[in-house]
Each structure stands twice: as structure tokens, then as C-alpha cells.
Design a protein around this motif. Structure first.
Motif, PDB file in Angstrom:
ATOM      1  N   ILE A 281      48.678  36.465  35.391  1.00 52.56           N
ATOM      2  CA  ILE A 281      47.399  37.125  35.138  1.00 52.56           C
ATOM      3  C   ILE A 281      46.376  36.829  36.235  1.00 52.56           C
ATOM      4  O   ILE A 281      45.328  37.465  36.328  1.00 52.56           O
ATOM      5  CB  ILE A 281      46.870  36.709  33.746  1.00 52.56           C
ATOM      6  CG1 ILE A 281      45.961  37.816  33.187  1.00 52.56           C
ATOM      7  CG2 ILE A 281      46.186  35.335  33.799  1.00 52.56           C
ATOM      8  CD1 ILE A 281      45.759  37.747  31.701  1.00 52.56           C
ATOM      9  N   ASN A 282      46.698  35.863  37.098  1.00 50.35           N
ATOM     10  CA  ASN A 282      45.821  35.588  38.251  1.00 50.35           C
ATOM     11  C   ASN A 282      45.809  36.728  39.266  1.00 50.35           C
ATOM     12  O   ASN A 282      45.058  36.689  40.237  1.00 50.35           O
ATOM     13  CB  ASN A 282      46.256  34.297  38.952  1.00 50.35           C
ATOM     14  CG  ASN A 282      45.877  33.059  38.164  1.00 50.35           C
ATOM     15  OD1 ASN A 282      44.836  33.046  37.493  1.00 50.35           O
ATOM     16  ND2 ASN A 282      46.719  32.039  38.193  1.00 50.35           N
ATOM     17  N   ARG A 283      46.651  37.734  39.036  1.00 54.37           N
ATOM     18  CA  ARG A 283      46.641  38.902  39.920  1.00 54.37           C
ATOM     19  C   ARG A 283      45.275  39.590  39.915  1.00 54.37           C
ATOM     20  O   ARG A 283      44.930  40.305  40.849  1.00 54.37           O
ATOM     21  CB  ARG A 283      47.720  39.887  39.496  1.00 54.37           C
ATOM     22  CG  ARG A 283      49.126  39.367  39.661  1.00 54.37           C
ATOM     23  CD  ARG A 283      49.558  39.320  41.110  1.00 54.37           C
ATOM     24  NE  ARG A 283      50.003  40.632  41.565  1.00 54.37           N
ATOM     25  CZ  ARG A 283      50.291  40.932  42.819  1.00 54.37           C
ATOM     26  NH1 ARG A 283      50.158  40.015  43.756  1.00 54.37           N
ATOM     27  NH2 ARG A 283      50.706  42.132  43.149  1.00 54.37           N
ATOM     28  N   PHE A 284      44.512  39.377  38.868  1.00 55.76           N
ATOM     29  CA  PHE A 284      43.163  39.961  38.848  1.00 55.76           C
ATOM     30  C   PHE A 284      42.334  39.440  40.018  1.00 55.76           C
ATOM     31  O   PHE A 284      41.722  40.213  40.759  1.00 55.76           O
ATOM     32  CB  PHE A 284      42.450  39.645  37.525  1.00 55.76           C
ATOM     33  CG  PHE A 284      42.821  40.562  36.400  1.00 55.76           C
ATOM     34  CD1 PHE A 284      42.417  41.886  36.407  1.00 55.76           C
ATOM     35  CD2 PHE A 284      43.579  40.105  35.332  1.00 55.76           C
ATOM     36  CE1 PHE A 284      42.759  42.749  35.368  1.00 55.76           C
ATOM     37  CE2 PHE A 284      43.929  40.953  34.290  1.00 55.76           C
ATOM     38  CZ  PHE A 284      43.517  42.270  34.310  1.00 55.76           C
ATOM     39  N   ILE A 285      42.316  38.126  40.206  1.00 55.36           N
ATOM     40  CA  ILE A 285      41.511  37.565  41.284  1.00 55.36           C
ATOM     41  C   ILE A 285      42.078  37.962  42.645  1.00 55.36           C
ATOM     42  O   ILE A 285      41.345  38.220  43.598  1.00 55.36           O
ATOM     43  CB  ILE A 285      41.375  36.027  41.148  1.00 55.36           C
ATOM     44  CG1 ILE A 285      40.419  35.473  42.222  1.00 55.36           C
ATOM     45  CG2 ILE A 285      42.708  35.341  41.210  1.00 55.36           C
ATOM     46  CD1 ILE A 285      39.030  36.051  42.185  1.00 55.36           C
ATOM     47  N   ASN A 286      43.413  38.046  42.740  1.00 57.06           N
ATOM     48  CA  ASN A 286      44.023  38.516  43.999  1.00 57.06           C
ATOM     49  C   ASN A 286      43.547  39.917  44.348  1.00 57.06           C
ATOM     50  O   ASN A 286      43.232  40.217  45.506  1.00 57.06           O
ATOM     51  CB  ASN A 286      45.558  38.529  43.891  1.00 57.06           C
ATOM     52  CG  ASN A 286      46.146  37.152  43.667  1.00 57.06           C
ATOM     53  OD1 ASN A 286      47.150  36.994  42.981  1.00 57.06           O
ATOM     54  ND2 ASN A 286      45.526  36.120  44.240  1.00 57.06           N
ATOM     55  N   GLY A 287      43.486  40.774  43.336  1.00 55.57           N
ATOM     56  CA  GLY A 287      43.038  42.146  43.565  1.00 55.57           C
ATOM     57  C   GLY A 287      41.583  42.229  43.967  1.00 55.57           C
ATOM     58  O   GLY A 287      41.214  42.969  44.894  1.00 55.57           O
ATOM     59  N   TYR A 288      40.734  41.457  43.292  1.00 56.04           N
ATOM     60  CA  TYR A 288      39.313  41.462  43.631  1.00 56.04           C
ATOM     61  C   TYR A 288      39.089  40.978  45.064  1.00 56.04           C
ATOM     62  O   TYR A 288      38.294  41.560  45.820  1.00 56.04           O
ATOM     63  CB  TYR A 288      38.527  40.568  42.664  1.00 56.04           C
ATOM     64  CG  TYR A 288      38.471  41.065  41.237  1.00 56.04           C
ATOM     65  CD1 TYR A 288      38.269  42.408  40.963  1.00 56.04           C
ATOM     66  CD2 TYR A 288      38.611  40.187  40.161  1.00 56.04           C
ATOM     67  CE1 TYR A 288      38.210  42.873  39.649  1.00 56.04           C
ATOM     68  CE2 TYR A 288      38.554  40.638  38.851  1.00 56.04           C
ATOM     69  CZ  TYR A 288      38.357  41.977  38.597  1.00 56.04           C
ATOM     70  OH  TYR A 288      38.297  42.422  37.304  1.00 56.04           O
ATOM     71  N   LYS A 289      39.789  39.931  45.438  1.00 56.25           N
ATOM     72  CA  LYS A 289      39.622  39.393  46.788  1.00 56.25           C
ATOM     73  C   LYS A 289      40.081  40.389  47.848  1.00 56.25           C
ATOM     74  O   LYS A 289      39.453  40.508  48.909  1.00 56.25           O
ATOM     75  CB  LYS A 289      40.397  38.074  46.923  1.00 56.25           C
ATOM     76  CG  LYS A 289      39.760  36.907  46.188  1.00 56.25           C
ATOM     77  CD  LYS A 289      40.557  35.618  46.389  1.00 56.25           C
ATOM     78  CE  LYS A 289      39.855  34.432  45.726  1.00 56.25           C
ATOM     79  NZ  LYS A 289      40.627  33.160  45.889  1.00 56.25           N
ATOM     80  N   GLN A 290      41.165  41.088  47.551  1.00 57.20           N
ATOM     81  CA  GLN A 290      41.668  42.071  48.510  1.00 57.20           C
ATOM     82  C   GLN A 290      40.682  43.227  48.683  1.00 57.20           C
ATOM     83  O   GLN A 290      40.433  43.690  49.796  1.00 57.20           O
ATOM     84  CB  GLN A 290      43.028  42.598  48.039  1.00 57.20           C
ATOM     85  CG  GLN A 290      43.825  43.290  49.130  1.00 57.20           C
ATOM     86  CD  GLN A 290      45.293  43.385  48.758  1.00 57.20           C
ATOM     87  OE1 GLN A 290      45.810  42.591  47.975  1.00 57.20           O
ATOM     88  NE2 GLN A 290      45.972  44.369  49.340  1.00 57.20           N
ATOM     89  N   LEU A 291      40.111  43.677  47.576  1.00 58.52           N
ATOM     90  CA  LEU A 291      39.105  44.733  47.652  1.00 58.52           C
ATOM     91  C   LEU A 291      37.869  44.272  48.409  1.00 58.52           C
ATOM     92  O   LEU A 291      37.283  45.020  49.194  1.00 58.52           O
ATOM     93  CB  LEU A 291      38.721  45.186  46.236  1.00 58.52           C
ATOM     94  CG  LEU A 291      39.741  46.072  45.512  1.00 58.52           C
ATOM     95  CD1 LEU A 291      39.422  46.155  44.026  1.00 58.52           C
ATOM     96  CD2 LEU A 291      39.768  47.475  46.123  1.00 58.52           C
ATOM     97  N   ASP A 292      37.492  43.026  48.170  1.00 60.46           N
ATOM     98  CA  ASP A 292      36.324  42.480  48.874  1.00 60.46           C
ATOM     99  C   ASP A 292      36.555  42.474  50.385  1.00 60.46           C
ATOM    100  O   ASP A 292      35.673  42.869  51.162  1.00 60.46           O
ATOM    101  CB  ASP A 292      36.048  41.058  48.372  1.00 60.46           C
ATOM    102  CG  ASP A 292      34.880  40.407  49.084  1.00 60.46           C
ATOM    103  OD1 ASP A 292      33.796  41.024  49.126  1.00 60.46           O
ATOM    104  OD2 ASP A 292      35.061  39.298  49.622  1.00 60.46           O
TER     105      ASP A 292
END
Length: 342
Positions: free
Chosen positions: A253-264
Motif C-alpha cells: 500500500i506504500n505505492r501511494f507515496i511512490n506515486g505521489y513522489k513520482q508526480l511531484d
């Protein structure tokens, strides 16, 4: 930039059909509200070279509900309006007779009918092109607007209810053993490409050695406003068949933070390039025992915990996180950014 609405017909046909057909279809689009229009063309080359003048002539002289009959002579780049004395009912047959009598090309519009005659013969090839272009045009305007991505994404989820689920097998309670992030991304990409009024592309990586320096899907509207969508997924182990020859990576479920960081990261890159970024979306496919409420709470928490470290461009353009339960599409949820602070 060209207006994609006004330019649509020409773009739809120019690559495949002759300029002659493209101009005729463009003429139909421009004067769709004129019920009766007939143009006798004596020299197609002059018609081509004088097209905009011809359009202006019709604009300034036509009467919407009358029979508008024009003659374009081979020595004149302008149209001459000719008096029409016959009934409206015979407008199409008059055009055919006129073309046959004068051995000329005649373009005629009667309400929704639009025909082209060459030396009195009905042009079937043009008619097929016209129908195809008209269908494309109608389809285009049934698409969702760029600013209505919320609705488009919601429809994408719900459409899977009405067809077989390519990602999950209900009988086995396992995800498809061939499931990959690429499969999920391409499914969403194709839906957006076909259903949103925007140029939908795979965004290029900003670093040739690091795929995480890119986002999965980019959209750009006619005003060059951009939207970025990053696609991720996570699957709990109980939904992966351990005996399958090929097993998808589960992630967490940590994929959420991975996705946010990539978008940032990509927003920072876009800002330095001067891009007009309007919407930023994380699209998370998942299979989990957790309720959709719990998954959405985690998606909010992961964002809020790291918000202070994100760039101002990302935070200001962040539009939504989509939590898409691949086991049951109706159980999905789109969490818009304003809900994160509630």
C-alpha cells in the motif's frame, strides 16, 4: 493554435482523401445551418485557390431557408448567385440534371443530405467519405471535456461492470496471473484516448536511466493545458495464486507515496519547461481485504504526511486520487483533492 473544433473536418480527411473532398466536407460543416445550398463548379482548380473567398461570398449573400444557388465560372474566382424558380422538393433532382446538362461538378445540400455530382453522375466515393467523416465528427463531440476528467474516470471504472473483467477472476478469487502495470496503464490510456477531448500521450521520461522520472499518461487540450496521470497498483498476497507459472508483483500500500513522489518530480520538470499544468491525478488499482473507506483513508494519509515536502506546483495542481478495486469496479472511489483536508 488552430481551433480543433473548427478545423476538425479538414484534419479528419486530408491525410486520406483528396483536397477536393476535404474542402467540400469543410463547406458542409461551415454551412450546416443552411437548408438548401447548391454550387455549380466549372473549374475545380479555381475553386481550390479561391476557397476562402467563396466561403465569404456565401456567408454574406445566403438566406438560411431559401434555395441558395451559386455558379462558379471557370474565369471567375467569385460566386454568382443565380435565381432558382423551381420547388424545394426538386432541389436534388435539379442539381443532378444541371450537372448532366452542363457537364459540370455540382455540390448540393438539402437539409441533411449532401451530394456531389460529376457530369450528372452521383459520386459514391465522396458519399462514403462524407458519411465516415460525419460519424467521426459526431463521435468527437460526444467525448468528455478536458475539464470533466472526474466523470470520464468514473465511467471508465463502471464500464467494467458490463463486460468481463480482464484483471480479476471471481471464480478463483485471484488476479490474472499475467497482470502487469503496463496492462492496467494501457487499459486506462485507450479509454481516455477514445473518450476525452484532448491529445492523450505516453509522457516521455526526463531521465533515460530512470523510469521513475516520468509519468504514465499525459493529456493536453486545445489551449495547451496539461493533465498528468500516474498509474500504480498493489495486490495483497491472498489474491495472488502462488501456484501459477507467472505471478504478478504484489507491491504494498506504500505505492501511494511512490506515486505521489513520482508526480511531484514530473510537475517540477514541467514547471521548469513552462508547461501549463492544470490537473495531477494518481490512479491506484488495487486488490485488498481492506474496505474502500480504509483504502481511501490511507491514500489521504500518505498524501497529507508528505505534503510539506512536495512542490507548490504539485500541491496546487493535485486533483484527485482514484482508488480502483479491480475485483469489483462498482466498489471504486475517486477522492478529489479538496476531500483530503476534511
Amino acid at each position: 493554435m488552430k481551433d480543433i473544433y473548427n478545423d476538425f473536418y479538414t484534419k479528419a480527411v486530408c491525410n486520406s482523401f483528396s483536397l477536393e473532398y476535404a474542402l467540400f466536407i469543410d463547406l458542409y460543416k461551415r454551412f450546416k445551418n443552411i437548408e438548401y445550398l447548391l454550387i455549380e463548379i466549372c473549374d475545380i482548380n479555381i475553386f481550390h485557390s479561391s476557397y476562402e473567398n467563396i466561403v465569404m461570398e456565401i456567408k454574406t449573400t445566403h438566406k438560411r431557408y431559401d434555395c441558395n444557388y451559386y455558379l462558379q465560372e471557370d474565369t471567375n474566382s467569385r460566386l454568382s448567385k443565380v435565381k432558382y424558380d423551381e420547388s424545394k422538393d426538386s432541389f436534388l433532382s435539379f442539381a443532378e440534371t444541371l450537372s448532366n446538362k452542363n457537364k459540370s461538378k455540382v455540390l448540393v445540400k438539402k437539409l441533411d443530405d449532401f451530394h456531389f455530382y460529376i457530369d450528372g453522375k452521383f459520386d459514391e466515393i465522396f458519399q462514403n467519405h462524407f458519411r465516415e467523416s460525419n460519424a467521426r465528427f459526431d463521435c468527437y463531440f460526444k467525448r468528455y471535456n478536458f475539464d470533466d476528467l472526474y466523470t470520464a474516470l468514473d465511467v471508465y471504472q463502471r464500464e467494467r461492470i458490463h463486460r468481463s473483467n480482464p484483471f480479476f477472476c471471481i471464480k478463483t478469487n485471484y488476479v490474472n496471473e499475467n497482470l502487469t502495470e503496463k496492462m492496467l496503464r494501457n487499459s486506462l490510456f485507450e479509454f481516455l484516448r477514445q473518450n476525452v477531448k484532448a491529445n492523450v500521450i505516453h509522457e516521455p521520461a526526463t531521465d533515460i536511466n530512470n523510469d521513475e522520472e516520468s509519468v504514465d499518461i499525459g493529456l493536453m487540450d486545445k489551449d495547451e493545458n496539461r493533465a498528468y496521470i500516474e498509474v500504480k497498483y498493489f495486490i495483497e498476497g491472498c489474491f495472488i495464486n502462488k501456484n501459477a507459472e507467472r505471478k504478478p508483483t504484489g507491491y504494498s500500500i506504500n505505492r501511494f507515496i511512490n506515486g505521489y513522489k513520482q508526480l511531484d518530480k514530473y510537475c517540477r520538470h514541467g514547471e521548469t519547461c513552462g508547461f501549463r499544468i492544470k490537473y495531477v491525478i494518481l490512479y491506484m488499482f488495487y486488490a485488498s481485504k481492506k474496505s474502500k473507506t480504509d483504502v481511501c483513508s490511507i491514500c489521504k494519509d500518505k498524501y497529507m504526511e508528505n505534503k510539506k515536502d512536495f512542490s507548490s506546483i504539485f500541491n496546487s495542481c493535485f486533483y484527485a486520487s482514484v482508488c480502483d478495486d479491480i475485483r469489483e469496479p462498482v466498489n471504486s472511489m475517486i477522492v478529489k483533492s479538496e476531500e483530503f483536508v476534511q
